[in-house]
Design an enzyme around this catalytic site. Structure first.
Site, short mmCIF file in Angstrom:
data_model
loop_
_atom_site.label_atom_id
_atom_site.label_comp_id
_atom_site.label_asym_id
_atom_site.label_seq_id
_atom_site.Cartn_x
_atom_site.Cartn_y
_atom_site.Cartn_z
N SER A 21 0.86 -1.18 0.00
CA SER A 21 0.00 0.00 0.00
C SER A 21 0.90 1.23 0.00
CB SER A 21 -0.90 0.00 1.24
OG SER A 21 -1.65 1.21 1.34
N TYR A 25 -1.77 -1.23 10.55
CA TYR A 25 -1.87 -1.53 9.12
C TYR A 25 -0.66 -0.96 8.37
CZ TYR A 25 -3.57 -1.26 4.30
OH TYR A 25 -3.69 -1.36 2.93
#
Length: 262
Positions: A149, A163
């Site tokens: 990401s 995350y």
């Protein structure tokens, strides 16, 4: 161009009909790969029906990839159904169907939440990669694509510490494995998606996508096309890299409304 024709691929995290995982699986199948898909619920069999091709070209499995023994067994099941695995797309992560995810400030994160996020977003990638590397090494060919990401490796979002940590660690893992196996015909790369629209996108996420230089959120298939290239035979000299797919969002300093001029 040989592409992915005739290769066997496993794509994880493919339960969502409009997610990056399933978009990638469809594109791989359309490009001629045999494709196995997996998620934690029986909705994966709905996705199987939507994949093009016959039974000999595709397969679906329910598997909790946080169970390391089950993940290793999954690789064996895929190879029994479709042949030796040449392509692994580690897309599973971030959230799991039926498991509530809370956004927390760093000081609020309890041990279980921290461990859970690293388990689903990082450890699943490690477990499956470890399982496929011996076979890829013997066959002197492999393509591993890890869905990281921009959050973590490039930017940060408040209340997404666990995350972001997992996704940043995934990039470090990608580079380490790429270096170790570069001389064995195996490439290992990552993709860093930005704001990608799907059915679960919040209003704030859509607004963020609208304020990228391109002026919209990305589509799952736009990430999937990059993944298919990285999985192809032609991507033989590209390894240890992360390709950012974010509409130019991380190159701009100002991220407010587009009607503002300087």
């Amino acid at each position: 161009m040989a592409g992915v024709q005739g290769r066997t691929a496993l794509v994880t995290g493919t339960g969502s009909a409009d997610g990056i995982g399933f978009a990638t699986a469809k594109l791989l199948r359309e490009a001629g790969a045999r494709v196995a898909i997996t998620s934690t619920t029986k909705r994966i069999f709905d996705r199987l029906e939507e994949l093009p091709g016959g039974a000999k070209d595709k397969a679906a499995f329910i598997c909790d990839l946080t169970d390391r023994r089950a993940a290793a067994e999954l690789v064996k099941k895929v190879e029994k159904a479709l042949g030796a695995l040449s392509i692994l797309v580690n897309n599973a992560g971030m959230a799991q169907t039926g498991v509530k995810q809370r956004r927390q400030w760093a000081h609020e994160i309890d041990d279980a939440s921290w461990d859970r996020q690293l388990d689903i977003s990082l450890n699943t990638c490690f477990t499956l990669t470890r399982a496929v590397l011996p076979g890829m090494t013997r066959r002197r060919f492999g393509r591993i694509v890890n869905m990281s990401s921009v959050t973590g490796p490039v930017v940060a979002i408040p209340r997404s510490t666990a995350y972001g940590t997992a996704k940043a660690a995934m990039l470090g893992f990608t580079r380490s494995v790429a270096l170790e196996y570069a001389g064995k015909g195996i490439t290992v790369n990552a993709i860093g998606p930005g704001w990608i629209a799907n059915s679960s996108s919040s209003k704030k996420e859509i607004i963020a996508g609208d304020n990228t230089p391109i002026g919209r959120s990305g589509r799952s298939e736009e990430v999937g096309h990059v993944c298919v290239f990285l999985a192809s035979e032609e991507a033989s000299y590209l390894t240890g890299q992360m390709i950012v797919v974010d509409g130019g969002n991380t190159i701009q300093e100002y991220k407010g409304p587009r009607d503002v001029t300087f």
